[in-house]
Motif scaffolding. Structure first.
Motif, short mmCIF file in Angstrom:
data_model
loop_
_atom_site.label_atom_id
_atom_site.label_comp_id
_atom_site.label_asym_id
_atom_site.label_seq_id
_atom_site.Cartn_x
_atom_site.Cartn_y
_atom_site.Cartn_z
N ALA A 1 0.79 -1.17 0.01
CA ALA A 1 -0.23 -0.04 0.07
C ALA A 1 0.90 1.16 -0.12
O ALA A 1 1.85 1.50 0.94
N ASP A 2 0.50 2.14 -0.78
CA ASP A 2 1.24 3.62 -0.82
C ASP A 2 0.11 4.53 -0.29
O ASP A 2 0.86 5.78 0.00
N ALA A 3 -1.04 4.21 0.03
CA ALA A 3 -1.81 5.12 0.75
C ALA A 3 -2.77 4.09 1.39
O ALA A 3 -3.17 3.25 1.00
N VAL A 4 -3.32 4.51 2.81
CA VAL A 4 -4.26 3.71 3.25
C VAL A 4 -5.45 4.92 3.86
O VAL A 4 -5.16 5.90 4.24
N PHE A 5 -6.57 4.36 3.41
CA PHE A 5 -7.54 5.30 3.63
C PHE A 5 -8.93 4.63 4.47
O PHE A 5 -9.08 3.33 4.26
N ALA A 6 -8.97 5.14 5.52
CA ALA A 6 -9.91 4.24 6.64
C ALA A 6 -11.27 4.91 6.61
O ALA A 6 -11.72 6.01 6.67
N PHE A 7 -12.18 3.97 7.11
CA PHE A 7 -13.70 4.33 7.03
C PHE A 7 -14.10 3.62 8.38
O PHE A 7 -14.02 2.25 8.43
N ASN B 1 -15.47 3.67 -2.79
CA ASN B 1 -14.83 3.43 -4.37
C ASN B 1 -14.44 4.57 -4.99
O ASN B 1 -13.52 4.80 -5.56
N ASP B 2 -15.29 5.83 -4.64
CA ASP B 2 -14.82 6.96 -5.10
C ASP B 2 -13.65 7.53 -4.64
O ASP B 2 -12.84 8.22 -5.44
N THR B 3 -13.49 7.51 -3.24
CA THR B 3 -12.28 7.93 -2.79
C THR B 3 -11.02 7.18 -3.08
O THR B 3 -10.03 7.91 -3.33
N ARG B 4 -11.04 5.72 -3.52
CA ARG B 4 -10.03 5.11 -4.03
C ARG B 4 -9.47 5.61 -5.46
O ARG B 4 -8.66 6.17 -5.91
N LYS B 5 -10.78 6.05 -6.17
CA LYS B 5 -10.49 6.71 -7.52
C LYS B 5 -9.97 8.05 -7.49
O LYS B 5 -9.04 8.36 -8.15
N ARG B 6 -10.24 8.78 -6.35
CA ARG B 6 -9.61 10.17 -6.07
C ARG B 6 -8.09 9.94 -5.79
O ARG B 6 -7.38 10.73 -6.27
N MET C 1 -4.76 11.38 -7.63
CA MET C 1 -3.77 12.08 -7.07
C MET C 1 -2.22 11.41 -7.31
O MET C 1 -1.39 12.08 -7.04
N GLY C 2 -2.42 10.43 -8.02
CA GLY C 2 -1.06 9.91 -8.13
C GLY C 2 -0.47 8.43 -7.47
O GLY C 2 0.45 7.97 -7.52
N TYR C 3 -1.40 8.14 -6.43
CA TYR C 3 -1.03 6.95 -5.44
C TYR C 3 -1.35 5.78 -6.65
O TYR C 3 -2.05 5.55 -7.50
N LYS C 4 -0.52 4.68 -6.41
CA LYS C 4 -0.61 3.70 -7.31
C LYS C 4 -1.26 2.51 -6.48
O LYS C 4 -1.98 1.80 -7.35
N ASN C 5 -1.45 2.31 -5.30
CA ASN C 5 -2.15 1.32 -4.82
C ASN C 5 -2.61 1.51 -3.28
O ASN C 5 -2.50 1.11 -2.14
N PRO C 6 -3.60 2.44 -3.33
CA PRO C 6 -4.44 2.84 -2.09
C PRO C 6 -5.20 1.58 -1.42
O PRO C 6 -6.01 1.08 -2.27
N ILE C 7 -5.05 1.31 -0.46
CA ILE C 7 -5.82 0.34 0.29
C ILE C 7 -6.90 0.90 1.47
O ILE C 7 -6.34 1.82 1.90
N LEU C 8 -8.11 0.06 1.42
CA LEU C 8 -9.22 0.71 2.17
C LEU C 8 -9.09 -0.05 3.56
O LEU C 8 -9.12 -1.34 3.34
N LEU C 9 -9.27 0.70 4.58
CA LEU C 9 -9.30 -0.08 5.84
C LEU C 9 -11.14 0.22 6.17
O LEU C 9 -11.05 1.12 6.63
#
Length: 412
Positions: free
Chosen positions: A196-202, A217-222, A226-234
């Motif tokens: 993961a190069d970004a982790v976004f928590a919900f 899903n929209d957050t991952r797209k955003r 922004m240039g992140y390659k592999n954002p992972i959702l927590l």
């Protein structure tokens, strides 16, 4: 070693207060001669939270100086002058009888609800528990009917005991869900292994409907834009104390698993885990705690919506908090500057498209807002919500839960 690709935990090092197995026997021997303090189920949830480092850099139940900083400033000042967020007091209450039994002891043993010694509290400090001040400053009201107050604070003792925790072994619940209770350390390892190069928590305490999924899903797209390659959702449902009318944890977890099975959220880029904290329903004060704890788990983005951690006023027909204040507070809160706050767009059911969509004020009449209360009413009556509101298998889990609850109530 935590790699720099993940956000640093508060204080720079992730707290881990579980005693190594090699030292357990000697600690157990030491405990035999110690004064004992009995813990409630919710005290145990806090032992769990502190022991795994969710509250890093906190190393135990708060002593008076930490308590006052938390209560009055929503943060703790570190020795180097830096500040970490700590918006909720994490304290252990005792009564007069227990205080008398402790006497002048420096260390005490903590005994779980099942009668087993679970931890040692070292270099203790006992100080007055002014409940009214604590309630007023945490909730902004002393109105009767606040769930955590009624369940935890009102029946508790008039003293608080703080000290450094040593927890004898990892806290387990043996409820079939322990495999979801990943510690901050385990989550960080999982994010690293998924590169993961970004982790976004919900954070949530409700079932996931397609509006939530749209948002995630929209957050991952955003983030990809922004240039992140592999954002992972927590996806991180709250697993501690909740109020009586909230959907129980086991039902929520089953519903969440259906959402992943049905591909509403992508299992490859989503981690579902349980956040063990009890719930206060303290609005903008509590949402800071929810955000801060996710920093320690490695999240550098936090999704926040309408009225986070809020509830209806217990005695009046209105929200207890301004629904926009939670997200505003998060963008300004001391000690949260390194966390990126993502206010979410409002999603509602689009009658024209027959699906959950972001609300378009230019055609407001086409949108239907389905509240948690309305969703529960559908499920209790065995009615289906509009097609596209929630994945069918997830909805079935809810209907079965509410119908079995009603059958149980009817038979009593």
């Amino acid at each position: 070693m935590i790699k720099s690709s993940l956000i640093e935990p508060d204080g720079g090092t992730l707290v881990d207060l579980i005693v190594p197995e090699s030292q357990r026997y000697s600690k157990m021997t030491e405990i035999e001669s110690m004064a004992k303090v009995n813990l409630t189920r919710i005290d145990m949830e806090w032992v769990h939270v502190i022991s795994e480092g969710w509250a890093s850099p906190l190393r135990g139940f708060m002593r008076e100086s930490e308590y006052l900083q938390s209560l009055h400033f929503n943060c703790l000042r570190m020795e180097d002058g830096s500040v970490v967020n700590m918006s909720l007091p994490i304290v252990l209450a005792i009564d007069d009888e227990t205080k008398g039994r402790i006497g002048s002891s420096l260390h005490v043993a903590l005994v779980g609800p099942l009668g087993d010694c679970v931890a040692i509290l070292r270099s203790i400090e006992i100080y007055k528990h002014n409940k009214e001040e604590r309630i007023a400053r945490t909730w902004g009201t002393t109105a009767p009917g606040l769930p955590y107050v009624d369940e935890v604070i009102t029946p508790s003792g008039d003293w608080l005991i703080g000290g450094d925790l040593e927890v004898l072994k990892p806290i387990k619940y043996s409820d079939g869900l322990d495999n979801y209770r990943l510690s901050p350390k385990q989550l960080r390892k999982e994010f690293e292994s998924r590169k993961a190069d970004a982790v976004f928590a919900f954070q949530l305490r409700n079932p996931v409907h397609n509006g939530h999924a749209l948002l995630m899903n929209d957050t991952r797209k955003r983030l990809l834009e922004m240039g992140y390659k592999n954002p992972i959702l927590l996806l991180h449902p709250l697993g501690g104390f909740t109020k009586a009318d909230d959907v129980p944890l086991d039902v929520r977890m089953e519903q969440h698993s259906k959402v992943l099975e049905d591909g509403v959220l992508d299992p490859e880029t989503t981690i579902v885990a349980i956040f063990p904290s009890p719930m206060h329903y303290a609005g903008p004060t509590e949402v800071q705690w929810h955000a801060k704890a996710r920093i320690n788990a490695g999240a550098n983005f936090y999704i926040v919506g309408r009225d986070p951690a809020g509830m209806a006023h217990p005695t009046e027909k209105r929200d207890l908090y301004d629904p926009d204040h939670g997200k505003k507070v998060l963008t300004m809160a001391p000690g949260l500057h390194k966390l990126n706050i993502l206010p979410f767009k409002v999603a509602a059911y689009d009658n024209r498209e027959n699906k959950m969509a972001f609300f378009d004020p230019s055609r407001a009449k086409d949108f239907l807002f389905i509240s948690g209360t309305k969703m529960r009413a559908y499920a209790k009556n065995g009615e289906n919500p509009p097609n596209g509101f929630m994945c069918p298998s997830g909805w079935k889990v809810l209907v079965e839960y509410y119908q079995s609850s009603q059958a149980q109530e009817a038979s009593q």
